[in-house]
Design an enzyme around this catalytic site. Structure first.
Site, PDB file in Angstrom:
ATOM      1  N   VAL A  11       0.825  -1.211   0.000  1.00  0.00           N
ATOM      2  CA  VAL A  11       0.000   0.000   0.000  1.00  0.00           C
ATOM      3  C   VAL A  11       0.861   1.263   0.000  1.00  0.00           C
ATOM      4  CG1 VAL A  11      -1.564   1.372   1.466  1.00  0.00           C
ATOM      5  CG2 VAL A  11      -2.061  -1.024   1.001  1.00  0.00           C
ATOM      6  N   ASP A  30      10.841   3.297   5.318  1.00  0.00           N
ATOM      7  CA  ASP A  30      10.618   1.953   5.862  1.00  0.00           C
ATOM      8  C   ASP A  30      11.720   1.672   6.879  1.00  0.00           C
ATOM      9  OD1 ASP A  30       8.613  -0.420   4.693  1.00  0.00           O
ATOM     10  OD2 ASP A  30      10.218  -1.143   5.996  1.00  0.00           O
ATOM     11  N   THR A 121      -5.464  -0.379   7.398  1.00  0.00           N
ATOM     12  CA  THR A 121      -6.810  -0.802   7.822  1.00  0.00           C
ATOM     13  C   THR A 121      -6.789  -0.985   9.332  1.00  0.00           C
ATOM     14  OG1 THR A 121      -7.095  -1.923   5.720  1.00  0.00           O
ATOM     15  CG2 THR A 121      -8.564  -2.595   7.512  1.00  0.00           C
ATOM     16  N   PHE A 150      -8.364   1.069  -0.705  1.00  0.00           N
ATOM     17  CA  PHE A 150      -9.162  -0.004  -1.332  1.00  0.00           C
ATOM     18  C   PHE A 150      -8.444  -0.658  -2.510  1.00  0.00           C
ATOM     19  CE2 PHE A 150     -12.120   2.940   0.678  1.00  0.00           C
ATOM     20  CZ  PHE A 150     -12.883   2.080   1.459  1.00  0.00           C
ATOM     21  N   GLU A 153      -4.049  -5.797  -4.761  1.00  0.00           N
ATOM     22  CA  GLU A 153      -2.747  -6.243  -5.268  1.00  0.00           C
ATOM     23  C   GLU A 153      -2.956  -6.826  -6.657  1.00  0.00           C
ATOM     24  OE1 GLU A 153      -0.672  -8.760  -2.476  1.00  0.00           O
ATOM     25  OE2 GLU A 153      -1.192  -7.406  -0.850  1.00  0.00           O
ATOM     26  N   GLY A 255      -7.976 -15.473  -0.335  1.00  0.00           N
ATOM     27  CA  GLY A 255      -6.779 -15.502   0.519  1.00  0.00           C
ATOM     28  C   GLY A 255      -6.231 -14.089   0.552  1.00  0.00           C
ATOM     29  N   CYS A 258      -5.595  -9.288   3.091  1.00  0.00           N
ATOM     30  CA  CYS A 258      -6.687  -8.431   3.573  1.00  0.00           C
ATOM     31  C   CYS A 258      -7.947  -9.194   3.997  1.00  0.00           C
ATOM     32  CB  CYS A 258      -7.034  -7.397   2.508  1.00  0.00           C
ATOM     33  SG  CYS A 258      -5.729  -6.188   2.310  1.00  0.00           S
ATOM     34  N   ARG A 325       0.624 -14.388   1.232  1.00  0.00           N
ATOM     35  CA  ARG A 325       0.046 -14.324   2.572  1.00  0.00           C
ATOM     36  C   ARG A 325      -1.363 -14.929   2.532  1.00  0.00           C
ATOM     37  NH1 ARG A 325       1.303  -8.096   4.186  1.00  0.00           N
ATOM     38  NH2 ARG A 325       0.978  -7.824   1.956  1.00  0.00           N
TER      39      ARG A 325
HETATM   40  P1  NAD Z   1       3.125  -4.626   4.112  1.00  0.00           P
HETATM   41  O1  NAD Z   1       3.425  -5.570   5.186  1.00  0.00           O
HETATM   42  O2  NAD Z   1       3.356  -5.002   2.686  1.00  0.00           O
HETATM   43  O3  NAD Z   1       3.902  -3.254   4.347  1.00  0.00           O
HETATM   44  C1  NAD Z   1       4.043  -2.627   5.594  1.00  0.00           C
HETATM   45  C2  NAD Z   1       5.414  -1.979   5.629  1.00  0.00           C
HETATM   46  O4  NAD Z   1       5.511  -1.155   6.778  1.00  0.00           O
HETATM   47  C3  NAD Z   1       6.568  -2.975   5.719  1.00  0.00           C
HETATM   48  O5  NAD Z   1       7.483  -2.738   4.660  1.00  0.00           O
HETATM   49  C4  NAD Z   1       7.205  -2.686   7.087  1.00  0.00           C
HETATM   50  O6  NAD Z   1       8.594  -2.904   7.096  1.00  0.00           O
HETATM   51  C5  NAD Z   1       6.855  -1.228   7.274  1.00  0.00           C
HETATM   52  N1  NAD Z   1       6.882  -0.718   8.654  1.00  0.00           N
HETATM   53  C6  NAD Z   1       6.291  -1.268   9.737  1.00  0.00           C
HETATM   54  N2  NAD Z   1       6.524  -0.474  10.819  1.00  0.00           N
HETATM   55  C7  NAD Z   1       7.244   0.584  10.389  1.00  0.00           C
HETATM   56  C8  NAD Z   1       7.787   1.732  11.024  1.00  0.00           C
HETATM   57  N3  NAD Z   1       7.606   1.979  12.326  1.00  0.00           N
HETATM   58  N4  NAD Z   1       8.503   2.593  10.281  1.00  0.00           N
HETATM   59  C9  NAD Z   1       8.697   2.395   8.974  1.00  0.00           C
HETATM   60  N5  NAD Z   1       8.195   1.322   8.323  1.00  0.00           N
HETATM   61  C10 NAD Z   1       7.480   0.426   9.015  1.00  0.00           C
HETATM   62  O7  NAD Z   1       1.583  -4.235   4.306  1.00  0.00           O
HETATM   63  P2  NAD Z   1       0.539  -3.795   3.190  1.00  0.00           P
HETATM   64  O8  NAD Z   1       0.013  -4.964   2.483  1.00  0.00           O
HETATM   65  O9  NAD Z   1       1.090  -2.654   2.414  1.00  0.00           O
HETATM   66  O10 NAD Z   1      -0.635  -3.254   4.128  1.00  0.00           O
HETATM   67  C11 NAD Z   1      -0.518  -2.067   4.868  1.00  0.00           C
HETATM   68  C12 NAD Z   1      -1.878  -1.714   5.424  1.00  0.00           C
HETATM   69  O11 NAD Z   1      -2.799  -1.432   4.358  1.00  0.00           O
HETATM   70  C13 NAD Z   1      -2.537  -2.831   6.242  1.00  0.00           C
HETATM   71  O12 NAD Z   1      -3.275  -2.260   7.271  1.00  0.00           O
HETATM   72  C14 NAD Z   1      -3.464  -3.487   5.247  1.00  0.00           C
HETATM   73  O13 NAD Z   1      -4.552  -4.117   5.854  1.00  0.00           O
HETATM   74  C15 NAD Z   1      -3.934  -2.296   4.435  1.00  0.00           C
HETATM   75  N6  NAD Z   1      -4.348  -2.617   3.066  1.00  0.00           N
HETATM   76  C16 NAD Z   1      -3.623  -3.519   2.339  1.00  0.00           C
HETATM   77  C17 NAD Z   1      -4.003  -3.797   1.035  1.00  0.00           C
HETATM   78  C18 NAD Z   1      -3.247  -4.793   0.211  1.00  0.00           C
HETATM   79  O14 NAD Z   1      -3.767  -5.195  -0.845  1.00  0.00           O
HETATM   80  N7  NAD Z   1      -2.065  -5.213   0.602  1.00  0.00           N
HETATM   81  C19 NAD Z   1      -5.134  -3.144   0.483  1.00  0.00           C
HETATM   82  C20 NAD Z   1      -5.812  -2.221   1.249  1.00  0.00           C
HETATM   83  C21 NAD Z   1      -5.420  -1.956   2.548  1.00  0.00           C
END
Ligand code: NAD
Length: 448
Positions: A11, A30, A121, A150, A153, A255, A258, A325
């Protein structure tokens, strides 16, 4: 505008890159140094179509940069976007440790007024928790805005540039206006609401989509027993504008990072206020069972899985991503290993990620769908990558020991498969046996 995005995962990275492409100056932060090193070298730690090109372009035009230095990035920004993970904790609730840590680090680094925009989220009430955490650490003023994400991937860049809607939850008009102007280039459909409703909109949307999937999967299971074809049923249902055609593809269930965690988190959010979300509990249960339909069909065709060689086509939880995941492939391959099979696996992108989670001496890594079919007693198609639609099925069938296919995604039409020499199982559609002779042959297999 000057933006800092905290968390460069699926995201944060996509959002940061797309906002930079709209002309904003974006710093992506990050705390995993390897990710930032890769990004600085122009390498992309995740697979997402179109992302690499946008990163190259916006880095070159000096609008996009990457750092592990959260403190410096916060100081430079007017808007700080929180996009860290909120994984599932043991009891199903969202684990907010990354949110809390990010909030504390932001607070410690603040040097003036900031807008803090949460894209992760998060359960209802979390943005208030963030506000309390930050105001307990800093005297600088700030506003909190909830803007749930929203994107999907596999089409994340396209989704970010073409959102169905942007939801903005805030109690502050000035902050709302700033966030509206950030998103105006993307869509006119911007819905401003209160923070708690914004947080709930995200969970309710994912839960509803998950419900649609489990619903059509149950219809598919009934179709198999009554001799109907779920694809035709879904098509007929989808013409009804109140229902719509999307999310009515029967298969082995959802799967990914999310739907599984967000449905369970919403059950917990409800449980915390003593509400039993019965419908959603069933959605989760149906989804969990659905993936094992693949095993049932293997047993139906082969009699036993012990000492069989099974090919697996597709490991990612959906096509066009490397994300495994909560992918059904993990549980299906584990079950096959437990039942004594050797498993040949192939995915165009996700094999490394899969093997990082599940590795075993009886898993054989393959470099193509054909390779993963050679000498197999059956193949199971678990992810509907375009590549699988284009394979030469005659060649595949010839390479197998027994031409049995379990198509967990209804990738091929029954009409096409009727011309192939497979014993072809799909989801919610009639079984295809090529010829009477072959049917007899398979019955022998079953007995043996
Ligand atoms: P992800 O695990 O791919 O990415 C999260 C990133 O945050 C990681 O790279 C991690 O190293 C970094 N991080 C964690 N703590 C940190 C900090 N203190 N400082 C700097 N970096 C830090 O997660 P994602 O799939 O991108 O999801 C992120 C959020 O968005 C979640 O809440 C998820 O539910 C939501 N979301 C995800 C999707 C999706 O399709 N993946 C879609 C909509 C919403």
């Amino acid at each position: 505008m000057n933006l800092t995005v905290i968390g460069t995962g699926y995201v944060g990275l996509v959002s940061g890159v797309c906002f930079s492409d709209l002309g904003n100056r974006v710093t992506c932060v990050d705390n995993v140094p390897q990710k930032i090193e890769m990004l600085k070298k122009g390498e992309v730690p995740i697979y997402e179509p179109g992302l690499k090109e946008l990163i190259d372009k916006n880095t070159e035009e000096s609008r996009l940069s990457f750092t592990t230095d959260l403190s410096a990035a916060v100081k430079e920004a007017e808007i700080i976007i929180i996009a860290v993970g909120t994984p599932q904790s043991e009891n199903g609730e969202a684990d907010l440790r990354y949110i809390d840590q990010a909030a504390k680090e932001i607070a410690a680094a603040m040097n003036g007024y900031k807008i803090i925009m949460t894209k992760s989220t998060v359960p209802v009430g979390t943005n208030e928790r963030i506000r309390n955490l930050i105001s307990g650490i800093t005297n600088h003023s700030f506003d909190i805005v909830s803007v749930p994400e929203f994107l999907r991937e596999g089409s994340a860049v396209r989704d970010t540039f073409n959102p169905d809607r942007i939801v903005i939850g805030t109690e502050r008009k000035a902050a709302a206006e700033k966030i509206i102007s950030l998103h105006t280039p993307l869509t006119d459909n911007i819905f401003v609401t209160d923070i708690r409703s914004a947080e709930m909109i995200k969970y309710a949307s994912n839960a509803f989509l998950a419900t649609k999937i489990s619903f059509i999967n149950e219809i598919a299971n009934i179709c198999e027993k009554v001799g109907a074809d779920v694809d035709l049923v879904a098509q007929g249902m989808g013409y009804d504008k109140r229902i719509g055609p999307s999310f009515l593809s029967a298969g082995i269930g959802y799967g990914g990072s999310c739907f599984p965690k967000d449905t369970k988190a919403l059950i917990q959010i409800a449980g915390n206020v003593e509400y039993d979300f019965k419908l959603l509990r069933s959605v989760v249960e149906v989804n969990q069972m659905q993936r094992f339909g693949v095993i049932d069909k293997l047993l139906d065709s082969l009699g036993t899985i012990q000492n069989r060689t099974i090919g697996i086509w597709g490991l990612a939880f959906k096509p066009n991503t490397d994300d495994v995941r909560e992918a059904p492939s993990l549980e299906i391959v584990s079950a096959l290993l437990e039942l004594g099979a050797t498993v040949k696996i192939y995915d165009p992108i996700a094999t490394n990620n899969f093997l990082n989670v599940l590795n075993h001496p009886y898993i054989i890594r393959c470099d193509s769908a054909l390779d993963a079919s050679r000498d197999c007693d059956a193949i199971c198609l678990l992810t509907d990558w375009q590549e699988f639609k284009e394979v030469d099925l005659d060649q595949i069938g010839d390479a197998m020991r027994l031409p049995i296919m379990i198509d967990g995604r209804n990738t091929y039409t029954l009409k096409d498969m009727a011309t192939k020499k497979f014993l072809y199982y799909s989801v919610g559609r009639p079984l295809i046996k090529h010829t009477h002779e072959q049917a007899l042959e398979y019955q022998n297999v079953n007995i043996g």
